[in-house]
Design a protein around this motif. Sequence first.
Motif, mmCIF file in Angstrom:
data_model
loop_
_atom_site.group_PDB
_atom_site.id
_atom_site.type_symbol
_atom_site.label_atom_id
_atom_site.label_comp_id
_atom_site.label_asym_id
_atom_site.label_seq_id
_atom_site.Cartn_x
_atom_site.Cartn_y
_atom_site.Cartn_z
ATOM 1 N N ILE A 1 -7.952 5.241 15.760
ATOM 2 C CA ILE A 1 -8.382 6.521 15.214
ATOM 3 C C ILE A 1 -7.159 7.349 14.836
ATOM 4 O O ILE A 1 -6.228 7.521 15.625
ATOM 5 C CB ILE A 1 -9.217 7.304 16.248
ATOM 6 N N VAL A 2 -7.166 7.851 13.595
ATOM 7 C CA VAL A 2 -6.200 8.876 13.186
ATOM 8 C C VAL A 2 -6.988 9.988 12.511
ATOM 9 O O VAL A 2 -8.047 9.756 11.924
ATOM 10 C CB VAL A 2 -5.113 8.332 12.230
ATOM 11 N N PHE A 3 -6.453 11.205 12.588
ATOM 12 C CA PHE A 3 -7.193 12.358 12.074
ATOM 13 C C PHE A 3 -6.579 12.992 10.834
ATOM 14 O O PHE A 3 -7.160 13.907 10.264
ATOM 15 C CB PHE A 3 -7.338 13.412 13.175
ATOM 16 N N THR A 4 -5.393 12.533 10.436
ATOM 17 C CA THR A 4 -4.782 13.083 9.221
ATOM 18 C C THR A 4 -4.283 11.940 8.343
ATOM 19 O O THR A 4 -3.993 10.837 8.826
ATOM 20 C CB THR A 4 -3.586 14.008 9.542
ATOM 21 N N SER A 5 -4.167 12.234 7.068
ATOM 22 C CA SER A 5 -3.671 11.242 6.121
ATOM 23 C C SER A 5 -2.213 10.894 6.400
ATOM 24 O O SER A 5 -1.781 9.755 6.187
ATOM 25 C CB SER A 5 -3.825 11.760 4.695
ATOM 26 N N GLU A 6 -1.451 11.870 6.880
ATOM 27 C CA GLU A 6 -0.044 11.619 7.205
ATOM 28 C C GLU A 6 0.071 10.627 8.364
ATOM 29 O O GLU A 6 0.909 9.721 8.344
ATOM 30 C CB GLU A 6 0.660 12.928 7.540
ATOM 31 N N GLU A 7 -0.799 10.807 9.378
ATOM 32 C CA GLU A 7 -0.820 9.857 10.502
ATOM 33 C C GLU A 7 -1.172 8.457 10.009
ATOM 34 O O GLU A 7 -0.590 7.457 10.446
ATOM 35 C CB GLU A 7 -1.868 10.278 11.532
ATOM 36 N N ALA A 8 -2.158 8.390 9.109
ATOM 37 C CA ALA A 8 -2.610 7.095 8.599
ATOM 38 C C ALA A 8 -1.478 6.365 7.891
ATOM 39 O O ALA A 8 -1.249 5.168 8.106
ATOM 40 C CB ALA A 8 -3.787 7.292 7.656
ATOM 41 N N GLU A 9 -0.763 7.093 7.055
ATOM 42 C CA GLU A 9 0.318 6.482 6.292
ATOM 43 C C GLU A 9 1.442 6.021 7.213
ATOM 44 O O GLU A 9 1.963 4.902 7.073
ATOM 45 C CB GLU A 9 0.837 7.492 5.269
ATOM 46 N N ALA A 10 1.802 6.859 8.188
ATOM 47 C CA ALA A 10 2.890 6.508 9.108
ATOM 48 C C ALA A 10 2.522 5.292 9.953
ATOM 49 O O ALA A 10 3.346 4.391 10.166
ATOM 50 C CB ALA A 10 3.211 7.704 10.005
ATOM 51 N N ALA A 11 1.278 5.262 10.450
ATOM 52 C CA ALA A 11 0.838 4.144 11.288
ATOM 53 C C ALA A 11 0.832 2.837 10.501
ATOM 54 O O ALA A 11 1.259 1.791 10.998
ATOM 55 C CB ALA A 11 -0.552 4.431 11.855
ATOM 56 N N THR A 12 0.361 2.897 9.268
ATOM 57 C CA THR A 12 0.299 1.692 8.443
ATOM 58 C C THR A 12 1.694 1.171 8.142
ATOM 59 O O THR A 12 1.935 -0.036 8.171
ATOM 60 C CB THR A 12 -0.464 1.984 7.136
ATOM 61 N N GLN A 13 2.623 2.076 7.884
ATOM 62 C CA GLN A 13 4.005 1.667 7.633
ATOM 63 C C GLN A 13 4.623 1.021 8.871
ATOM 64 O O GLN A 13 5.516 0.180 8.763
ATOM 65 C CB GLN A 13 4.833 2.867 7.177
ATOM 66 N N ALA A 14 4.101 1.419 10.044
ATOM 67 C CA ALA A 14 4.594 0.837 11.303
ATOM 68 C C ALA A 14 3.860 -0.453 11.659
ATOM 69 O O ALA A 14 4.093 -1.029 12.718
ATOM 70 C CB ALA A 14 4.433 1.852 12.439
ATOM 71 N N GLY A 15 2.941 -0.877 10.771
ATOM 72 C CA GLY A 15 2.244 -2.138 10.996
ATOM 73 C C GLY A 15 0.970 -2.032 11.808
ATOM 74 O O GLY A 15 0.423 -3.048 12.252
ATOM 75 N N ARG A 16 0.465 -0.808 12.022
ATOM 76 C CA ARG A 16 -0.763 -0.621 12.798
ATOM 77 C C ARG A 16 -1.928 -0.358 11.851
ATOM 78 O O ARG A 16 -1.782 0.331 10.852
ATOM 79 C CB ARG A 16 -0.619 0.531 13.787
ATOM 80 N N LYS A 17 -3.096 -0.895 12.197
ATOM 81 C CA LYS A 17 -4.294 -0.690 11.387
ATOM 82 C C LYS A 17 -5.058 0.518 11.923
ATOM 83 O O LYS A 17 -5.218 0.665 13.135
ATOM 84 C CB LYS A 17 -5.181 -1.933 11.412
ATOM 85 N N VAL A 18 -5.527 1.364 10.987
ATOM 86 C CA VAL A 18 -6.150 2.618 11.407
ATOM 87 C C VAL A 18 -7.435 2.877 10.630
ATOM 88 O O VAL A 18 -7.650 2.360 9.532
ATOM 89 C CB VAL A 18 -5.194 3.820 11.209
ATOM 90 N N VAL A 19 -8.292 3.712 11.232
ATOM 91 C CA VAL A 19 -9.464 4.256 10.557
ATOM 92 C C VAL A 19 -9.254 5.760 10.460
ATOM 93 O O VAL A 19 -9.001 6.427 11.471
ATOM 94 C CB VAL A 19 -10.765 3.940 11.323
ATOM 95 N N LEU A 20 -9.307 6.299 9.240
ATOM 96 C CA LEU A 20 -9.119 7.729 9.026
ATOM 97 C C LEU A 20 -10.416 8.464 9.333
ATOM 98 O O LEU A 20 -11.448 8.179 8.726
ATOM 99 C CB LEU A 20 -8.694 7.996 7.584
ATOM 100 N N VAL A 21 -10.364 9.403 10.281
ATOM 101 C CA VAL A 21 -11.536 10.165 10.702
ATOM 102 C C VAL A 21 -11.336 11.623 10.290
ATOM 103 O O VAL A 21 -10.365 12.262 10.694
ATOM 104 C CB VAL A 21 -11.754 10.066 12.224
#
Length: 888
Positions: free
Chosen positions: A420-440
Motif C-alpha cells: 500500500i502507498v498513498f501518494t504518487s511520489e511514494e509509488a514512483e520511489a518504491a517502483t524505482q527501488a524494485g518494490r511492487k505497489v498498489v496506489l490507494v
Amino acid sequence: MTKWVYTFGDGAAEGAAEMKALLGGKGANLAEMSNLGIPVPPGFTITTEVCTAFYANERAYPAELASQVDDALALMSRITGKNFGDEADPLLVSVRSGARASMPGMMDTVLNLGLNDVTVEALAKVAGDERFAYDSYRRFIQMYSNVVLDLEHHDFEEILEDYKEHNGYVLDTDLTADDWKAVIVSYKALVERAMGKPFPQDPRQQLWGSIGAVFGSWMNARAVTYRRLHDIPASWGTAVNVQAMVFGNMGETSATGVAFSRNPSTGEKALYGEFLVNAQGEDVVAGIRTPQNLTEAARIQAESDKPSLETVMPAAYAEFVAICERLEKHYRDMQDVEFTVERGKLWMLQCRIGKRTTKAALKMAVDMVAEGLITSTEAIGRIDPAGLDQLLHPTIDPKAERKQFAHGLPASPGAACGEIVFTSEEAEAATQAGRKVVLVRVETSPEDIHGMHASEGILTTRGGMTSHAAVVARGMGKPCVSGAGAIRIDYAAGTMTAEGVTLKRGDKITIDGSAGQVLIGAVPMSRPELSGDFAKLMGWADDVRRMKVRANAETPADAKVARSFGAEGIGLCRTEHMFFDEGRIVAVREMILADTEAERREALAKLLPMQRKDFVDLFEIMHGLPVTIRLLDPPLHEFLPKTEAEIAEVSAAMGVPAAKLKDRAEALHEFNPMLGHRGVRLAISFPEIYEMQVRAIFEAAIQAAKETGEHVVPEIMVPLVGIKAELDFVKTRIDAVAKEVADKTGVTLDYHVGTMIELPRAAITADKIAETAEFFSFGTNDLTQTTFGLSRDDASKFLNYYLKGGILEHDPFVTIDKEGVGSMIELAAERGRKTRPNIKLGICGEHGGDPASVKFCETVGLDYVSCSPFRVPIARLAAAQAALEHKK
C-alpha cells in the motif's frame, strides 16, 4: 489571411472529422456531429497551429486571431439568441482543450465563463432559479481561479467545507442561493488576497485568460508525462474549443452524463455509462455523488435503487440511444460520448473513439468484423500490440482463499498485488527501488498520472466506472477498483480502515479489478488462457505478417510457454543461464579455476551430459522448429564463488586450498567485463569450452530427431565476433566436433553456424564476416551499449534526464535507435546480403517485443524477431501491422 478559427453549430460546420491534426480530436468531432445534424451547442475551435505559434512567439497570439474570435462569437450569438457579456440574457461558454490524440483529464477546462456579479443576476432571472445561477457562479470562480490564476483548488474547498460545517450542512445540494452568495464573497476575498486585485469581471478578459491557460496546459507536468507514456509528440499542440454552455443542473428535468457505445471493459455490445440528475459534468467523474446507470438492465445488474436515465427521461434516453448507434456506425468504432439534458432537451458535448481494455478491444474488433462494420485487416490495426500484455496479466487463482477487506466497483480488469502507498511520489520511489505497489487514493486526479503508471494497480474510495482512475487505468491496462466507499483513508497516519480492520502503508493487498474486491495480503495468481477472440485475431495477423517470431528461451518451462503463445522457434538460447543451475555450478567453477587444459576438460566432461539433456529438452519441445543456441558469452568471473561457504564447497570438490582459489578468482576479476574476456574471446583462450557445448548440441540433435521424428537443424551462434578470423577459428573447431560426432554415430549432421552482431566493427565488416557466417542475429541490447558507449545497468541513473529534456525521444534500450543503432543494423544487413544473398537475419534483443522496433525490422527486411516468451503475441501482432503498413 491564415484561418485560425473554425466554427460549428446549427447543423453546419467549417471543419470535419478528417481535420483532426488541425482542429484536434474534440474540435474535429464536434464539427462532424454538427454536419451530421446531431444537436451540438454552437461554438468554435482555435486551431493547433495557434498553439504552435503561441510557443514559438513567447506566448503571443497571431495578429488576426482576436478578430476571428470576435466573428465566431457573433455567429454563436446569432444561433443562440444570446450575447456574450449581455446584462439581460448572457451567452456563457466553456473553454476546453482538444489535442489530436485523446489525453483525458491531462489539460485544463473552464466552465460557465462569462459570469460576473451582474450577469449572474441575469442568469437567475432567465433560468427562474436563483440557486442554480449562484451555484454556477461559485463553480466558475473556483475553476477559473485554479486554472487561470493558478490558485490551489483545495483552498476553495476548505472555505466551502468550513461553511457547510458551520451551518450544519452535509451536501452541496443542501445550500440555498443565499448560502452560495455568502460562499462567493469568501471566494472573491481569497482571490483578492492572493492576487492583489479583484476577481476579473470582464467576460472578454476571462475568455482570453482561459484560452491562454488551456494552451499553457499543453506543457504542464501531467500532460508532458502522459505524452511521454503514450508516445504523443509535443509538436502536435492542442486546439482550444469555445462552446455555448448548456446546463445539466437546471433542476429535475436536467442531467449530465458520460457513456460508451459498448462496454469498454468487456467489449459487450451494450450501452455503458453513468449520469446524474441536476448536475454538471464534473460531478459525474468526481465521485462526490454516486452516479446512476443509464439503462434499466444495468441498474438491475448493479442492484441499484437509483432510477436509470431510461426510466427518468425516456424521450431523451431514446434519442440518445439512436445518436450513439448512429455515431458508432458513422465512425465504425466504439464511441466515448458526453451529453447534457437541459430541461428535457438533449445536447451532445463530445464524441471520440473510446479507450478500452485490450480484452474489450479484441472482442469489439472481432464482433465488428462479424457485423460487417470493418474488415479483418482493419481489425488487426485496431489492437495496440503492446496492450496485449494486459491479457497476460495474472488473475486471481480460482482456488485461492480470499480474505476480503472491502468491495468497490470493477473499474479495470485483472488482478494486482503490492504494498500500500498513498501518494504518487511514494509509488514512483518504491517502483524505482524494485518494490511492487498498489496506489490507494480517495480519488485520483490528472496529477497522479506518474504514480498510476508506476503502480501495479489503483484503488480509490470515490468515483464511478467513468471516474478519472477508471478511465486512465483501463487505458494503461492497470487493474483498478474504484468507489470502495467503505474504506476510510487517513493520509497523515498512513492507514486505511474498513469494517474495523486497519491496514497501514507497506502492508500487502491484492485488488481484483474484474470483481471489484480488495483482499488482504498477497493472493495466488494464475494466467489466463488465450483463446476465442484472441486466437481469431492472431490467426488473421499470422496470415498477413511476413516476419517469423521466435522466443528467447533456455528452460523447458520458457520454451513451452513460448510455443503456447505461437513462437516459431527459439531465437536465443543463452547457455550461460544453464551454467548457474545448482546441480552444475560446482563443476562450472572447477572448470574455470582449473590450472591446466586437462583439468578443464575433466570438469567439462561432467557438464557434457547436463548440457546435452538441456538441448534435448529444447529440441523436443520445438519439434523441428529452428533453435539458435548462443555459446558461452559472459566473463568467467561471473560464475566464481563469492561467499566463504561457496569457496569451501569448490575447494573440497577440487582438493585445492581455499586460499589458492581466492587468488585465482581475484586474478580473473575484470574492471570492465562488458568489454572484457567474454564471448568468442573465451573460445580463443579456452577452445575446449565451446567444443564441449557444440558436442552436446550435436548429440542432443541426433537424440531429439529420433524421439520426435523431426529433422533437427541446430543454429550455433558465436557471440561478440568483431573479426572474421575469430569466427573462422571457432567454426573450424565446430566442424571438427561435428565430424567426430558424425563418425561416431553414423548420422549426417545438418547445422548452421552464425554470429551475433553486437559490435559496431562487426556491422561495418559484415560483408567479410558473412563469408563464414550463415546467419546474423542482431544482439540489439549489446549493440545499443557498444554503439552509444552506454552501460545498460548504469544508464538508468541518468537516461531519464535525457528523455525529460528531449535529448532522446525514446529509451534506446526499449525502442531501437534508428538513427544510430538502426543504421548499424541496416549496414550489416546490406553488406551481409551482398556476400551471402540468402543469409538469415533476425534480432534477439528485447527490442524484438517492442512494436516500434518490430516495425523497423520489417523495413530492413529481417527474417524474424525474437523476444521473451510472454512478448511473443505482441511481436506477432506488431509484425502483422508492420507488414500491412509496409505494403501501403
